[in-house]
Design a protein around this motif. Structure first.
Motif, PDB file in Angstrom:
ATOM      1  N   LYS A   1    -100.478 101.450 -51.028  1.00 59.09           N
ATOM      2  CA  LYS A   1    -100.197 100.034 -51.276  1.00 59.09           C
ATOM      3  C   LYS A   1     -99.332  99.468 -50.148  1.00 59.09           C
ATOM      4  CE  LYS A   1     -96.111 100.798 -54.181  1.00 59.09           C
ATOM      5  NZ  LYS A   1     -95.855 102.168 -53.652  1.00 59.09           N
ATOM      6  N   GLU A   2     -99.238  98.155 -50.087  1.00 61.14           N
ATOM      7  CA  GLU A   2     -98.465  97.496 -49.044  1.00 61.14           C
ATOM      8  C   GLU A   2     -97.053  98.073 -49.008  1.00 61.14           C
ATOM      9  OE1 GLU A   2     -99.481  93.195 -48.981  1.00 61.14           O
ATOM     10  OE2 GLU A   2     -97.425  92.970 -48.191  1.00 61.14           O
ATOM     11  N   GLY A   3     -96.552  98.352 -47.819  1.00 60.04           N
ATOM     12  CA  GLY A   3     -95.187  98.874 -47.683  1.00 60.04           C
ATOM     13  C   GLY A   3     -95.115 100.393 -47.644  1.00 60.04           C
ATOM     14  N   ASP A   4     -96.189 101.057 -48.049  1.00 59.52           N
ATOM     15  CA  ASP A   4     -96.186 102.536 -48.009  1.00 59.52           C
ATOM     16  C   ASP A   4     -96.116 103.043 -46.570  1.00 59.52           C
ATOM     17  OD1 ASP A   4     -96.247 103.147 -50.680  1.00 59.52           O
ATOM     18  OD2 ASP A   4     -98.437 103.352 -50.803  1.00 59.52           O
ATOM     19  N   TYR A   5     -95.448 104.182 -46.412  1.00 59.24           N
ATOM     20  CA  TYR A   5     -95.485 104.906 -45.136  1.00 59.24           C
ATOM     21  C   TYR A   5     -96.553 105.987 -45.247  1.00 59.24           C
ATOM     22  CZ  TYR A   5     -90.987 102.925 -43.532  1.00 59.24           C
ATOM     23  OH  TYR A   5     -89.984 102.105 -43.126  1.00 59.24           O
ATOM     24  N   VAL A   6     -97.265 106.164 -44.151  1.00 58.65           N
ATOM     25  CA  VAL A   6     -98.405 107.086 -44.149  1.00 58.65           C
ATOM     26  C   VAL A   6     -98.290 108.007 -42.932  1.00 58.65           C
ATOM     27  CG1 VAL A   6    -100.898 107.161 -43.732  1.00 58.65           C
ATOM     28  CG2 VAL A   6     -99.962 105.565 -45.416  1.00 58.65           C
ATOM     29  N   TYR A   7     -98.475 109.306 -43.161  1.00 56.36           N
ATOM     30  CA  TYR A   7     -98.415 110.289 -42.067  1.00 56.36           C
ATOM     31  C   TYR A   7     -99.783 110.911 -41.845  1.00 56.36           C
ATOM     32  CZ  TYR A   7     -97.531 114.714 -39.651  1.00 56.36           C
ATOM     33  OH  TYR A   7     -97.578 115.758 -38.763  1.00 56.36           O
ATOM     34  N   GLY A   8    -100.076 111.184 -40.597  1.00 56.08           N
ATOM     35  CA  GLY A   8    -101.314 111.900 -40.299  1.00 56.08           C
ATOM     36  C   GLY A   8    -101.826 111.546 -38.921  1.00 56.08           C
ATOM     37  N   LEU A   9    -103.054 111.962 -38.640  1.00 55.84           N
ATOM     38  CA  LEU A   9    -103.663 111.648 -37.354  1.00 55.84           C
ATOM     39  C   LEU A   9    -103.993 110.165 -37.307  1.00 55.84           C
ATOM     40  CD1 LEU A   9    -106.020 114.697 -36.716  1.00 55.84           C
ATOM     41  CD2 LEU A   9    -104.009 114.007 -35.381  1.00 55.84           C
ATOM     42  N   GLY A  10    -103.418 109.476 -36.319  1.00 60.11           N
ATOM     43  CA  GLY A  10    -103.657 108.042 -36.225  1.00 60.11           C
ATOM     44  C   GLY A  10    -103.846 107.630 -34.777  1.00 60.11           C
ATOM     45  N   THR A  11    -104.459 106.490 -34.593  1.00 57.73           N
ATOM     46  CA  THR A  11    -104.726 105.985 -33.245  1.00 57.73           C
ATOM     47  C   THR A  11    -103.450 105.459 -32.603  1.00 57.73           C
ATOM     48  OG1 THR A  11    -105.405 103.981 -34.395  1.00 57.73           O
ATOM     49  CG2 THR A  11    -107.143 105.407 -33.537  1.00 57.73           C
ATOM     50  N   HIS A  12    -103.443 105.522 -31.280  1.00 61.74           N
ATOM     51  CA  HIS A  12    -102.318 104.989 -30.501  1.00 61.74           C
ATOM     52  C   HIS A  12    -102.549 103.507 -30.232  1.00 61.74           C
ATOM     53  CE1 HIS A  12    -101.068 109.212 -28.834  1.00 61.74           C
ATOM     54  NE2 HIS A  12    -100.992 109.109 -30.161  1.00 61.74           N
ATOM     55  N   GLU A  13    -102.280 102.725 -31.252  1.00 59.39           N
ATOM     56  CA  GLU A  13    -102.381 101.266 -31.137  1.00 59.39           C
ATOM     57  C   GLU A  13    -101.467 100.686 -32.205  1.00 59.39           C
ATOM     58  OE1 GLU A  13    -106.450 100.089 -31.938  1.00 59.39           O
ATOM     59  OE2 GLU A  13    -106.673 101.642 -33.469  1.00 59.39           O
ATOM     60  N   GLU A  14    -101.076  99.427 -32.001  1.00 63.38           N
ATOM     61  CA  GLU A  14    -100.106  98.856 -32.948  1.00 63.38           C
ATOM     62  C   GLU A  14    -100.713  98.649 -34.339  1.00 63.38           C
ATOM     63  OE1 GLU A  14     -98.906  95.789 -29.878  1.00 63.38           O
ATOM     64  OE2 GLU A  14     -97.042  95.948 -31.025  1.00 63.38           O
ATOM     65  N   TYR A  15    -101.903  98.082 -34.364  1.00 61.92           N
ATOM     66  CA  TYR A  15    -102.554  97.814 -35.645  1.00 61.92           C
ATOM     67  C   TYR A  15    -103.918  98.482 -35.720  1.00 61.92           C
ATOM     68  CZ  TYR A  15     -99.018  94.195 -36.313  1.00 61.92           C
ATOM     69  OH  TYR A  15     -97.828  93.542 -36.461  1.00 61.92           O
ATOM     70  N   ALA A  16    -104.285  98.890 -36.903  1.00 65.91           N
ATOM     71  CA  ALA A  16    -105.622  99.453 -37.098  1.00 65.91           C
ATOM     72  C   ALA A  16    -106.074  99.217 -38.526  1.00 65.91           C
ATOM     73  CB  ALA A  16    -105.617 100.952 -36.802  1.00 65.91           C
ATOM     74  N   LYS A  17    -107.336  98.892 -38.684  1.00 65.84           N
ATOM     75  CA  LYS A  17    -107.902  98.756 -40.029  1.00 65.84           C
ATOM     76  C   LYS A  17    -108.634 100.043 -40.392  1.00 65.84           C
ATOM     77  CE  LYS A  17    -111.511  96.119 -41.216  1.00 65.84           C
ATOM     78  NZ  LYS A  17    -112.308  94.861 -41.419  1.00 65.84           N
ATOM     79  N   LEU A  18    -108.364 100.538 -41.568  1.00 65.54           N
ATOM     80  CA  LEU A  18    -109.038 101.754 -42.032  1.00 65.54           C
ATOM     81  C   LEU A  18    -109.570 101.532 -43.441  1.00 65.54           C
ATOM     82  CD1 LEU A  18    -106.582 103.073 -40.096  1.00 65.54           C
ATOM     83  CD2 LEU A  18    -107.676 105.142 -41.002  1.00 65.54           C
ATOM     84  N   ASN A  19    -110.224 102.539 -43.969  1.00 59.29           N
ATOM     85  CA  ASN A  19    -110.599 102.498 -45.390  1.00 59.29           C
ATOM     86  C   ASN A  19    -110.325 103.872 -46.007  1.00 59.29           C
ATOM     87  OD1 ASN A  19    -112.886 104.241 -44.945  1.00 59.29           O
ATOM     88  ND2 ASN A  19    -113.950 102.463 -44.075  1.00 59.29           N
ATOM     89  N   ASP A  20    -110.445 103.943 -47.303  1.00 58.74           N
ATOM     90  CA  ASP A  20    -110.047 105.164 -48.018  1.00 58.74           C
ATOM     91  C   ASP A  20    -110.835 106.393 -47.571  1.00 58.74           C
ATOM     92  OD1 ASP A  20    -108.241 103.647 -49.325  1.00 58.74           O
ATOM     93  OD2 ASP A  20    -109.288 103.594 -51.256  1.00 58.74           O
ATOM     94  N   GLU A  21    -112.092 106.148 -47.255  1.00 54.05           N
ATOM     95  CA  GLU A  21    -112.940 107.253 -46.833  1.00 54.05           C
ATOM     96  C   GLU A  21    -112.419 107.868 -45.525  1.00 54.05           C
ATOM     97  OE1 GLU A  21    -117.726 107.626 -46.280  1.00 54.05           O
ATOM     98  OE2 GLU A  21    -116.941 105.940 -47.461  1.00 54.05           O
ATOM     99  N   LEU A  22    -112.131 106.990 -44.558  1.00 54.60           N
ATOM    100  CA  LEU A  22    -111.582 107.464 -43.276  1.00 54.60           C
ATOM    101  C   LEU A  22    -110.218 108.127 -43.472  1.00 54.60           C
ATOM    102  CD1 LEU A  22    -112.481 104.477 -40.913  1.00 54.60           C
ATOM    103  CD2 LEU A  22    -113.311 106.843 -40.721  1.00 54.60           C
ATOM    104  N   ALA A  23    -109.409 107.538 -44.348  1.00 60.50           N
ATOM    105  CA  ALA A  23    -108.075 108.086 -44.597  1.00 60.50           C
ATOM    106  C   ALA A  23    -108.167 109.531 -45.076  1.00 60.50           C
ATOM    107  CB  ALA A  23    -107.340 107.239 -45.624  1.00 60.50           C
ATOM    108  N   LYS A  24    -109.140 109.786 -45.932  1.00 57.37           N
ATOM    109  CA  LYS A  24    -109.338 111.161 -46.428  1.00 57.37           C
ATOM    110  C   LYS A  24    -109.835 112.053 -45.302  1.00 57.37           C
ATOM    111  CE  LYS A  24    -110.240 109.836 -51.217  1.00 57.37           C
ATOM    112  NZ  LYS A  24    -111.336 109.371 -52.107  1.00 57.37           N
ATOM    113  N   ALA A  25    -110.756 111.541 -44.516  1.00 48.48           N
ATOM    114  CA  ALA A  25    -111.313 112.329 -43.411  1.00 48.48           C
ATOM    115  C   ALA A  25    -110.215 112.708 -42.413  1.00 48.48           C
ATOM    116  CB  ALA A  25    -112.423 111.551 -42.709  1.00 48.48           C
ATOM    117  N   TYR A  26    -109.287 111.775 -42.142  1.00 48.25           N
ATOM    118  CA  TYR A  26    -108.207 112.055 -41.196  1.00 48.25           C
ATOM    119  C   TYR A  26    -107.045 112.810 -41.839  1.00 48.25           C
ATOM    120  CZ  TYR A  26    -110.498 108.621 -38.126  1.00 48.25           C
ATOM    121  OH  TYR A  26    -111.395 107.944 -37.351  1.00 48.25           O
ATOM    122  N   GLY A  27    -107.114 112.978 -43.149  1.00 51.31           N
ATOM    123  CA  GLY A  27    -106.026 113.667 -43.843  1.00 51.31           C
ATOM    124  C   GLY A  27    -104.737 112.864 -43.900  1.00 51.31           C
ATOM    125  N   LEU A  28    -104.844 111.539 -43.986  1.00 48.38           N
ATOM    126  CA  LEU A  28    -103.631 110.712 -44.090  1.00 48.38           C
ATOM    127  C   LEU A  28    -102.965 110.920 -45.448  1.00 48.38           C
ATOM    128  CD1 LEU A  28    -104.751 107.327 -42.472  1.00 48.38           C
ATOM    129  CD2 LEU A  28    -103.763 109.369 -41.406  1.00 48.38           C
TER     130      LEU A  28
END
Lengths: 350, 350
Positions: free
Chosen positions: A93-120
């Motif tokens: 939800k908004e305000g949550d902190y998330v750890y995992g493999l992420g892109t080196h850019e300020e903003y990124a749009k993701l979805n739940d499917e990708l989040a699971k794939a990246y292990g966020l």
């Protein structure tokens, strides 16, 4: 619209990556107000980790390795802490902190499917426990867990034993971030901890954080220093594989010794590996010499976080970080790491 | 009085042991009728094992190693099956068969204390189960247990995996006794088993006892043969450490591969060890490379005996022995082993 700075992998380097040629900084826009579909969410980068293994990802993508290659013209990526700024996700939800493999850019749009794939995963603890967010990509992130997994999966630590932690002979392999954590965890387990590093400043730091002894492998003789600092031999050796250093350590290793072959090493060094003699010691002294890659031991993460968070809160562990501010300075930070210029764990605050 | 032939270690060899100089046959007498004190007993040798590691015992006794040195002017020793011919022991009665480290002589007087120190154990099974006594110093003795311990302590065998069993590149390291057992146990566990040996005759034998493939490492190219015979790579490598063979195998080993570094190797080879490159594969593919010495795993012996006895009784394992008759021929048998001339396990019937 907000500005969105991205770190782009722009060309495969053959030798040393050059900023502006192989790694470029791209300024683009990001539409924060575009409507989100169900499951989508927007992440803003808080801190990102730069590590030696990233050089291994800057390769021809047809070469198979244990880390996927960076793709040309795409943002680079690595372990990050990011904040959810908009969400129609069922995970965050908004305000949550998330750890995992992420892109080196300020903003990124993701979805739940990708989040699971990246292990966020959700990592809201630093909002309340007083531990800096940057620690979550270092001592409480992949480098810390690399130390922990090596020590507990392979090390079989026993009180009173001697562990030797080598920063590695080749600069690019230097992983001060892992070594300093490994040493302090081992110390807390009652081991005698000896380390080596490539500058007197780093050696002084190892002693400061509680190593029982440390030496400069560039200016001092390794064999002689190990004789002096490990009079009862070495029971556990934590290293970035290979070369002359391993050969010397094998002469000091005790029966039933364990060699933790740390999983952060850059694959690209494979071609230039030094040959190692004296391997029969592995039989003669019943040595266990084992490699591992930290990402294959996710089951150890909860215990790792619990144990090391407690050590930090109890001030039982000291942890050195080098902070870079501004995501646009990521390329320089990465080159510093590859050059062994960083002191402790290099992080970038976006 | 009976005649008592002894095999005496008479001088420390610098290179190759010479019969009559470093190893001599001594004829003496033994008084079978002398009264025994409480706890004493007399053993008569039935069969004895000669093994490559014995060369490592023929050294300057000031050199520390994992096997104790032979003492000059004393009988040599090794694993034996002996029969109790007289007894005032509380451990063994007349007629019992006893297995363990024993001297190379026809008759010997011992007591219970020494029996415990040498780890002598009752082994009466061959009196009734139809298995030859010689098997108890081979497939059911130390060599068989060496195969078993390596496979089960380090190998983590999984059905469908590929194991490669190398007889070693250096003749003196050849341990056909261990390799043939290891291969057949692995085969029974559902692995694909590939072997190599130094003569076409030995290669043919490996195929005959059920190896899925085998090649002559002296006349064929190891890299090419492993590519051909292990198309899915190597999951487990059973070897006598080191050298070029290991380097080639590392190029064929799969992720999470295990290298069983067999504990029968002669310590004396240590000085001449070849250097090995490509060790970073140990990290990159999360390899476990582990040495062991069989005598450190006595807790595995009951299960080993149970499992392998059953395999023998069910004719699920074939086992080749070279039989020498007459204890006075022990020196020649030992030299044959050191020369790699023996075919399968070399035993001497006293």
């Amino acid at each position: 619209m907000v500005a969105n700075t991205q770190i782009i992998f722009s060309k495969i380097p053959t030798t040393w990556p050059v900023i502006g040629e192989h790694i470029t900084v791209n300024k683009t826009d990001f539409d924060l107000d575009a409507p989100l579909a169900d499951g989508e969410f927007i992440l803003k980068t808080l801190v990102l980790s730069v590590d030696p293994y990233m050089r291994g990802r800057m390769r021809d993508p047809t070469i198979v390795s244990y880390v996927p290659p960076f793709l040309v013209d795409e943002p680079m990526s690595g372990h990050t802490m990011k904040e959810v700024v908009k969400s129609k996700s069922s995970l965050f939800k908004e305000g949550d902190y998330v750890y995992g493999l992420g892109t080196h850019e300020e903003y990124a749009k993701l979805n739940d499917e990708l989040a699971k794939a990246y292990g966020l995963v959700l990592r809201n603890e630093p909002k309340t426990n007083g531990i800096p967010v940057s620690n979550y990509v270092g001592i409480l992130g992949m480098p810390g867990m690399t130390a922990y997994v090596g020590l507990y999966k392979i090390g079989e630590l026993k009180e009173g034993e001697t562990i030797y932690i080598s920063a590695g002979k080749v600069k690019k392999r230097t992983s001060g971030a892992v070594g300093q954590v490994a040493g302090q965890i081992a110390k807390a387990q009652g081991l005698r901890v000896i380390g080596s590093a490539g500058t007197d400043e780093k050696v002084a730091h190892l002693k400061e954080i509680g190593f029982d002894g440390a030496f400069n492998y560039k200016t001092e003789d390794t064999d002689q220093k190990l004789t002096e600092l490990c009079p009862d031999g070495i029971d556990v050796y934590f290293e970035n594989v290979g070369g002359k250093m391993l050969e010397v350590v094998l002469q000091h290793i005790n029966f039933f010794g364990r060699i933790i072959a740390c999983g952060m090493i850059s694959q690209y060094n494979l071609a230039e590996s030094e040959k190692v003699g004296g391997l029969m010691t592995i039989v003669a002294r019943s040595i266990r010499f084992q490699g591992y890659i930290v990402s294959n031991s996710p089951e150890m993460e909860p215990q790792f976080l619990k144990d090391v968070t407690q050590m930090i809160l109890d001030k039982k562990i000291k942890y050195q970080e080098t902070h870079t501010h501004g995501i646009e300075n990521t390329p320089e930070a990465l080159l510093d790491v590859l050059n062994g210029k960083n002191f402790g764990k290099q992080v970038v605050h976006a």
